[in-house]
Structures are given as structure tokens and as C-alpha cells.
Design a protein around this motif. Structure first.
Motif, PDB file in Angstrom:
ATOM      1  N   SER A 129       0.792  -1.052   0.200  1.00 12.67           N
ATOM      2  CA  SER A 129      -0.010   0.086   0.229  1.00 12.67           C
ATOM      3  C   SER A 129       0.885   1.257   0.104  1.00 12.67           C
ATOM      4  O   SER A 129       0.342   2.164  -0.297  1.00 12.67           O
ATOM      5  N   GLY A 143      -1.052   0.766  -4.454  1.00 14.10           N
ATOM      6  CA  GLY A 143      -0.972  -0.552  -3.915  1.00 14.10           C
ATOM      7  C   GLY A 143      -2.258  -1.060  -4.434  1.00 14.10           C
ATOM      8  O   GLY A 143      -3.278  -0.732  -4.724  1.00 14.10           O
ATOM      9  N   GLN A 160     -10.018   0.084 -13.220  1.00 17.64           N
ATOM     10  CA  GLN A 160     -10.123   0.772 -12.110  1.00 17.64           C
ATOM     11  C   GLN A 160     -11.237   1.949 -12.064  1.00 17.64           C
ATOM     12  O   GLN A 160     -11.380   2.504 -13.386  1.00 17.64           O
ATOM     13  N   SER A 161     -11.934   2.077 -11.076  1.00 15.38           N
ATOM     14  CA  SER A 161     -13.196   3.184 -11.258  1.00 15.38           C
ATOM     15  C   SER A 161     -12.071   4.627 -11.021  1.00 15.38           C
ATOM     16  O   SER A 161     -11.551   4.793 -10.512  1.00 15.38           O
ATOM     17  N   THR A 193      -7.822   9.604   8.691  1.00 13.90           N
ATOM     18  CA  THR A 193      -7.603   8.600   7.933  1.00 13.90           C
ATOM     19  C   THR A 193      -8.572   8.294   6.849  1.00 13.90           C
ATOM     20  O   THR A 193      -8.517   7.351   6.125  1.00 13.90           O
ATOM     21  N   SER A 194      -9.421   8.720   6.908  1.00  9.67           N
ATOM     22  CA  SER A 194     -10.514   8.779   5.646  1.00  9.67           C
ATOM     23  C   SER A 194     -10.693  10.091   4.871  1.00  9.67           C
ATOM     24  O   SER A 194     -11.392  10.190   4.015  1.00  9.67           O
ATOM     25  N   GLY A 196      -8.900  11.056   2.567  1.00  3.14           N
ATOM     26  CA  GLY A 196      -8.623  10.801   1.117  1.00  3.14           C
ATOM     27  C   GLY A 196      -9.325   9.953   0.364  1.00  3.14           C
ATOM     28  O   GLY A 196      -8.954   9.700  -0.676  1.00  3.14           O
ATOM     29  N   ILE A 197     -10.137   9.251   1.196  1.00  2.27           N
ATOM     30  CA  ILE A 197     -10.637   7.997   0.503  1.00  2.27           C
ATOM     31  C   ILE A 197     -11.437   8.297  -0.906  1.00  2.27           C
ATOM     32  O   ILE A 197     -11.978   9.232  -1.050  1.00  2.27           O
ATOM     33  N   GLY A 198     -11.187   7.374  -1.890  1.00  4.13           N
ATOM     34  CA  GLY A 198     -11.895   7.722  -3.136  1.00  4.13           C
ATOM     35  C   GLY A 198     -10.987   8.687  -3.991  1.00  4.13           C
ATOM     36  O   GLY A 198     -11.479   8.924  -5.084  1.00  4.13           O
ATOM     37  N   HIS A 199      -9.946   9.334  -3.335  1.00  6.34           N
ATOM     38  CA  HIS A 199      -9.373  10.371  -4.214  1.00  6.34           C
ATOM     39  C   HIS A 199      -7.658  10.114  -4.583  1.00  6.34           C
ATOM     40  O   HIS A 199      -7.378   9.561  -4.011  1.00  6.34           O
ATOM     41  N   ILE A 224      -1.595   6.810   1.511  1.00 11.82           N
ATOM     42  CA  ILE A 224      -2.448   5.770   2.108  1.00 11.82           C
ATOM     43  C   ILE A 224      -3.125   5.870   3.337  1.00 11.82           C
ATOM     44  O   ILE A 224      -4.154   5.580   3.635  1.00 11.82           O
ATOM     45  N   GLY A 227      -6.164   7.336   3.699  1.00  9.64           N
ATOM     46  CA  GLY A 227      -7.129   6.899   2.910  1.00  9.64           C
ATOM     47  C   GLY A 227      -7.133   6.818   1.458  1.00  9.64           C
ATOM     48  O   GLY A 227      -7.967   6.603   0.467  1.00  9.64           O
ATOM     49  N   ALA A 228      -6.260   7.837   0.993  1.00  6.67           N
ATOM     50  CA  ALA A 228      -6.018   8.302  -0.528  1.00  6.67           C
ATOM     51  C   ALA A 228      -5.671   7.142  -1.390  1.00  6.67           C
ATOM     52  O   ALA A 228      -4.840   6.048  -0.956  1.00  6.67           O
ATOM     53  N   LYS A 229      -6.110   7.163  -2.649  1.00  7.80           N
ATOM     54  CA  LYS A 229      -5.577   5.986  -3.572  1.00  7.80           C
ATOM     55  C   LYS A 229      -4.305   6.070  -3.802  1.00  7.80           C
ATOM     56  O   LYS A 229      -3.668   5.092  -3.956  1.00  7.80           O
TER      57      LYS A 229
ATOM     58  N   ASP B  18     -12.659   2.202  11.834  1.00  4.78           N
ATOM     59  CA  ASP B  18     -11.182   2.340  11.357  1.00  4.78           C
ATOM     60  C   ASP B  18     -10.685   0.822  11.604  1.00  4.78           C
ATOM     61  O   ASP B  18      -9.504   0.582  12.123  1.00  4.78           O
ATOM     62  N   SER B  76      -2.728  -3.124   2.006  1.00  3.21           N
ATOM     63  CA  SER B  76      -3.421  -3.709   1.128  1.00  3.21           C
ATOM     64  C   SER B  76      -3.585  -5.197   1.060  1.00  3.21           C
ATOM     65  O   SER B  76      -4.415  -5.662   0.132  1.00  3.21           O
ATOM     66  N   ASP B  99     -10.688   2.044  -0.073  1.00  2.00           N
ATOM     67  CA  ASP B  99     -10.644   1.635  -1.425  1.00  2.00           C
ATOM     68  C   ASP B  99     -10.129   0.359  -1.910  1.00  2.00           C
ATOM     69  O   ASP B  99     -10.847  -0.533  -2.527  1.00  2.00           O
ATOM     70  N   ILE B 100      -8.786   0.089  -1.384  1.00  2.00           N
ATOM     71  CA  ILE B 100      -8.115  -1.138  -1.676  1.00  2.00           C
ATOM     72  C   ILE B 100      -8.869  -2.361  -1.109  1.00  2.00           C
ATOM     73  O   ILE B 100      -9.171  -3.455  -1.925  1.00  2.00           O
TER      74      ILE B 100
END
Ligand code: SF4
Lengths: 468, 194
Positions: A129, A143, A160-161, A193-194, A196-199, A224, A227-229, B18, B76, B99-100
């Protein structure tokens, strides 16, 4: 309307897209290691498939290699088996592997850039990751899981979306003694920790541009944790200077063509972000994490928070559980907390500049913390450090100088914390048990780790000067 | 991969946010090279504590995990998904996933169900009240039903992912239907990337 940098890089790699479906992305570089690949190679064999582009695939042994006595057989039979399996698989499928002890071996995210394989505008994946590290060069690096490893091996693509685009701007000048690690820890403290999720995050602003490539890698590495991709930084002269002349970087006319192309990799002025965050560099101080996720972090002078500082019941419980696990009290000062182990290493902070920063602090001092481990990120980093005499500074100070690998970052090799043992660590994750069951991890920069090793309690290099 | 149309069963309330993959399957369990046997590592550190919910007899045999926000953050490792499946879960319901982790779920046939936090809290209340409360995850209609709690809620999932679940399709085979496009993309890559 213009495009953001991550959007430009993403769109360059579209092999196929259908409305409402994940897009098929071409992958320029696939990095493989011993832990997340065996089942992927197994899957290929089961389905009678081959590796489409062994030439774009590179393997190394890093996650569970021992960091001492590397000439002897590996004591742990399962680690030995994973390493043997990687050697067999890479040989069978024609993939270059850098085995333990090889001059090119090291942590996968350290060797890609140092060999000049990581380049701007690429798509890079790895079954780890912290692949976002490579985003420092202006590439989209993320990751993937083991099924995806198998997918990339077989097709050199990945469905990938389309992510969203987020900017994190850090403007202004960093205070002396504040490092790239403190910047990313401050960002994590801000967005959680979240956040950045989805970004995919682009780190921008004058404070980011002023960082060296190694500092940029430290920042992108922990994307990561938000939470970012992925996370990336636009390439500039600093990037080109770092890459020029590296073994695998383009040469001659190819180099000129590459740089001309890389100069087009920036976010257009009229591009739109899905999410924007701005931090003031001048307000960032050295950071220490106090809890059990990387968002539970604050400046070293901020008292440890109390559950009652938080609104929701779930958050209060999470904070209380973190404090219980970490053996800390609300309101306590991090400067009063003593540590048992200092770990300087991991793909976040094991490069030559990190070791130089630690050595500068330790030089002329003795460590007082019982165990201080310095684990270089690669053989190249190790050799360079020896050439500069850093190893002598560390050993003279009483620290333990090791062979390259992931080591205590995830404690899959013999380097682990005992239950309740407290560590100041330059790695990236302070989850429960990450560095050994029951172990307590505090994330810090190499400079803070080194100063803490000397003093015994959390402190900054400035504190040592004041007392000595 | 097995096709999934409708999952009917009972749930376990994992009332934590979390939940990271280091907790789902601690790193010591990752060292094998085979693809099975990971159930023993599932939440192994937490299962050592007597009061952890998976040790509660009332939830033995449940096949749906109902968790707090940001489920599956962290490393991951796909082993986290295998461990959850091999332990006997067919779906995870949570307000959000990393996401992962979510990607890894859809590649292995473990259904990630995203519903608002209030819905998760209502399910927790229902299954704490009565562990036998029936939960239905309907992939055809992309919705969950918990009649006892008056829940009938749609969840987001793109068409392609739904199609894959319904037909149990292997990703690589799907991608290779575009092999000509891959080949033509490759011929156009710049020379300096080789
Ligand atoms: S150093 Fe740690 S985070 Fe980095 S690749 Fe190794 S295990 Fe992963």
C-alpha cells in the motif's frame, strides 16, 4: 475546462472505457515482492496464463528478509519459503529479481526511484500500500491486492474506477527542524484516516516544491494513511536533476524527449478539484503520533487529547481504546513519555537524507534508549552511508546498524516489539501490534527519532542543543 | 469465483470504526504461500479477548459482518478478504470502506455493502436485541433488507461490479476481451518508457 495533473496522467493510460464501468488502465511499471505475489503466480499457473510484460516487471526481496547475518540460512521457515517461492516464480516467468544481498536489493519503494525506473507520468503498481511513494515523481502509483497482482502480470492493465481529484496545498516556509515527515503527519492530523478516500491527492504549494525528492517521497508515501488511492507531486527541475544519469533513466535523445514531455505534467490553472485542503507551512511543528492510527497525531507540544474532546460516541470510544492500548493519559505531554526502542528505517524514512539527518543529531552523543536500530532502505543507501562514515557515527553512539529491508516497519522478520514496548519509529503505521503484538508505536521524523534515542524521552534536536 | 445473487443470513455487530487490515489479519499470518487456511488468523489478536464479539456464542454461524466506518483501512493485504470469507462471511456491511479493501472484496466475491451510518446503527441495535434477526443482501436489486428493523435500503455498486457478482466472472478473462486495444496501446508508448 483544464485538467488536474492526476487526471492528465490517468487519461494518458486509458486502454478502454465504457460509461458506468471501471476503466482499463495500462500499467507502466509493476513492482513485485515475496509476500503478496506467491498466490498470484499460483493463479497464473492454475489458469495456464503467462506474464504479458516481464520487461515492465521488477521483483525484490524486502518484506521479511532478516537485517543481520544475511549470509546464513533464514531461521524462519515460512520467510525462507516465501523467498524461495519468489526466486522460483521470477525465474520461471522471466522476471528480474534482486535477491537478498544483491547490490540492487532493497525496499521496493526505495530501489525503484534510486535505479531511475520510477519516472514522471507513469502508472506504477505494487502489492504494497505504500506504492504511492513513487508519486513524488509525478506518477500515479498505488497499492494493489494479490488478485490485482495476478491481473497485471497477465494483462499489464488494471480495471479501475475513476477516482476523484483532491489538492492538498502547503504554502509558506517550513520552520527550521521541521521535516517532510512532519508535513505529512500534520496533513494526516488535519484530514484524518479517511480524508482522502476515493481520491488521488496532488500535494502542491511552495513548501512542497521546496522539498528534495527524498522529502517528496516521504510525503507521498503516507497518502494511503489518509485513505487516498495515491498521492503525487508535479515534476520540476528537482525531479529531472534527481533522475538524470540514473542507471535506468532515459539517455541521450530519449532523455530530451522525456523531459520535454514531463514539462507538460502540471495542473491547469482552470482545472477543478473535487476536494481542497490548505495548510500553512509556518504553523507546522515536529509531530509525534499518540494513538493507534496515523490520524491520531499532533505536534510534540500538544497535550495528549481526551476522549471528551470528541463529539461522537464512536470517536470517543476509539480515542479511549487508543489511549488504553498506548498506555497514555489524556493531558500528558509527549515530552514526558520515555521510549524503549527507536527504529529508523522503512520506505517512509530510510533514504540517505534520512540517515544523514539522524547522524547529524547523534554525532557526539550516546544513545540512552535500550534498543536503537538503523535499517537502511537499500544496499545502495547502505553503501553511500558507509562511504560518508554515517555507520561509524551510529555505532559510536551505541546504535545498531543493520542490513536493508522492511524490518520493524511490519515485524515480519525477527525485528519486533515486545508487548507494551514503546517505540519511536520513522515508519508509517502505528496500528495495534503493527511492530509486534502488543507493541506501542509512535510515528516521528528521523530527526526526532534520533534526538529521542539520545535523550530517552520524546524531544526534538533543538532540545539536545539546549541541554548539552 | 462463485456467483452471488441473494445472501440471506444473520449478522455480527463489530462496533468499531477504522478497523484496519492489520487487525483483520495480523502480519504473522501472511507468511504462507497457499491461498487457504486464513480463517484462523481472522481478528486473531482481538479474539484472544474473551469479550470480543466473535467469541460471543450468540453470533456463531452468522455470515454477515456489520462494522463501523472506514472498514479495511491500512495495508493492501488481500489476505484480509480471504480470512473474512474463509471464516464464513459472505458480506460486510459498513458506512464506508477503504478503496483497496473494497476492490479486493469485489475481486473475490465478498460483497461490500455501503449504507449510511444510521442504518448500520439500526442493524446493530436489531442484531444485539435478537442475534437471529434475518438480513438479506440482494445483489439483483442492490439493496439490503432487515424486515425486523424496517430497513429496506439500496446500496451503491457500479453495473460492471454487479454483473461480475451475479455471474461469478473472472477479471482477467473480462480484460482479455480487449486484448487488441492493449496491443495497440503498447505500440504507441513513447520510446523512453520502452
Ligand atoms: S517498509 Fe513497511 S510500509 Fe514500506 S514496503 Fe516495507 S513493509 Fe511496506
Amino acid at each position: 475546462m483544464g485538467k488536474t495533473l492526476p487526471e492528465k496522467v490517468w487519461d494518458r493510460h486509458l486502454v478502454h472505457s465504457t460509461e458506468g464501468e471501471p476503466e482499463l488502465l495500462y500499467i507502466d511499471l509493476h513492482l513485485v515482492h515475496e509476500v503478496t505475489s506467491p498466490q498470484a503466480f499460483d493463479g497464473l499457473r492454475l489458469s495456464g496464463r503467462g506474464v504479458r510484460r516481464p520487461d515492465l516487471t521488477i521483483a525484490t526481496e524486502d518484506h521479511n528478509v532478516p537485517t543481520e547475518n544475511i549470509n546464513r540460512p533464514i531461521a524462519d521457515p515460512i520467510s525462507a519459503k516465501q523467498i524461495d517461492t519468489l526466486r522460483i516464480n521470477t525465474a520461471e516467468f522471466g522476471i528480474t529479481n534482486f535477491p537478498m544481498g544483491d547490490p540492487n536489493q532493497g525496499i521496493v519503494h526505495v530501489i525503484g526511484p534510486e535505479q531511475g525506473r520510477t519516472m514522471p507520468g507513469m502508472t506504477i503498481v505494487c502489492g504494497d500500500s505504500h506504492t504511492a511513494t513513487h508519486g513524488a515523481f509525478g506518477s500515479i502509483a498505488f497499492g494493489i491486492g494479490t488478485s490485482e497482482v495476478e491481473h497485471v502480470l497477465a494483462t499489464q492493465t488494471l480495471p479501475q474506477s475513476r477516482p476523484k481529484w483532491m489538492s492538498v496545498t502547503v504554502d509558506g516556509d517550513l520552520q527550521p527542524g521541521v521535516t517532510a515527515k512532519d508535513v505529512i503527519l500534520a496533513i494526516l492530523g488535519e484530514i484524518g484516516t479517511s480524508g482522502g478516500i476515493g481520491h488521488i491527492i496532488e500535494y502542491r504549494g511552495s513548501a512542497i516544491q521546496s522539498l528534495s525528492m527524498e522529502g517528496r517521497m516521504t510525503v507521498c508515501n503516507m497518502s494511503i494513511e489518509a485513505g487516498a488511492k495515491a498521492g503525487l507531486i508535479a515534476p520540476d527541475q528537482t525531479t529531472f536533476d534527481y533522475l538524470e544519469g540514473r542507471a535506468q533513466a532515459p539517455q541521450g535523445a530519449n532523455w530530451d524527449a522525456a523531459v520535454a514531455d514531463w514539462r507538460t505534467l502540471y495542473t491547469d490553472d482552470d482545472a477543478e478539484w473535487d476536494k481542497e485542503v490548505v495548510l500553512n507551512a509556518a504553523q507546522i511543528a515536529p509531530h509525534v503520533s499518540w494513538g493507534t492510527n496515523p490520524g491520531q497525531v499532533a505536534s510534540i507540544d500538544t497535550p495528549i487529547p481526551s476522549p471528551s474532546d470528541f463529539d461522537s460516541e464512536t470517536a470517543q470510544e476509539t480515542v479511549q481504546r487508543a489511549l488504553d492500548y498506548m498506555g497514555l493519559e489524556a493531558g500528558q505531554s509527549m515530552r514526558d513519555v520515555s521510549v524503549d526502542t527507536v527504529f529508523i528505517g522503512s520506505c517512509t524514512n530510510s533514504r540517505i537524507e534520512d540517515l544523514r539527518a539522524a547522524a547529524t543529531v547523534m554525532e557526539g552523543h550516546q544513545v540512552t534508549v535500550p534498543r536503537v536500530m538503523i535499517v537502511p532502505g537499500s544496499h545502495k543507501v547502505k553503501d553511500q552511508a558507509i562511504e560518508e562514515g554515517l555507520d561509524k557515527i551510529f555505532t559510536a553512539a551505541g546504535a545498531d546498524w543493520r542490513e536493508p529491508g522492511c524490518s520493524m516497519c511490519l515485524a515480519m522478520n525477527p525485528d519486533k516489539l515486545a508487548p507494551k514496548e514503546r517505540a519511536a519509529s520513522t515508519s508509517n503505521r502505528n496500528f495495534e501490534g503493527r511492530q509486534g503484538p502488543g507493541g506501542r508505536t509512535h510515528l516521528v521524523s528521523p530527526a526526532v527519532a534520533a534526538a529521542t534515542a539520545v535523550k530517552g524521552t520524546f524531544c526534538t534536536p533543538g532540545d539536545l542543543e539546549a541541554t548539552s | 469465483m462463485k456467483a452471488v445473487e441473494v445472501i440471506t443470513g444473520t449478522g455480527v455487530p463489530l462496533k468499531r470504526s477504522d478497523v484496519d487490515t492489520d487487525q483483520i489479519i495480523p502480519a504473522v499470518w501472511l507468511k504462507q504461500v497457499e491461498r487457504t487456511g486464513f480463517e484462523i488468523g481472522l481478528f486473531s489478536a482481538w479474539r484472544d479477548q474473551q469479550d470480543f464479539v466473535l467469541n460471543d456464542e450468540r453470533y456463531v454461524g452468522a455470515n454477515i459482518l456489520v462494522a463501523g466506518p472506514a472498514f479495511g483501512v491500512g495495508s493492501s493485504r488481500e489476505h484480509a478478504v480471504w480470512a473474512i470469507q474463509q471464516y464464513g462471511f459472505d458480506a460486510v456491511i459498513a458506512p464506508s470502506f477503504s478503496d483497496i479493501f473494497r476492490n479486493n472484496c469485489t475481486k473475490n466475491g465478498l460483497v461490500p455493502v455501503v449504507v449510511p451510518e444510521v442504518v448500520v446503527e439500526a442493524i446493530w441495535a436489531a442484531i444485539e436485541d435478537n442475534p437471529q434477526t434475518s438480513i438479506v443482501v440482494d445483489m439483483r436489486q442492490r439493496k439490503i433488507e432487515v424486515p425486523a428493523a424496517n430497513i429496506d435500503e439500496r446500496f451503491p455498486m457500479d453495473d460492471a461490479t454487479q454483473h461480475r457478482f451475479l455471474n461469478g466472472l473472472d477479471d482477467i478473462a473480462l480484460t482479455m476481451t480487449h486484448v487488441d486495444e492493449i496491443t495497440s496501446f503498447e505500440t504507441n508508448r513513447p520510446a523512453w518508457m520502452r
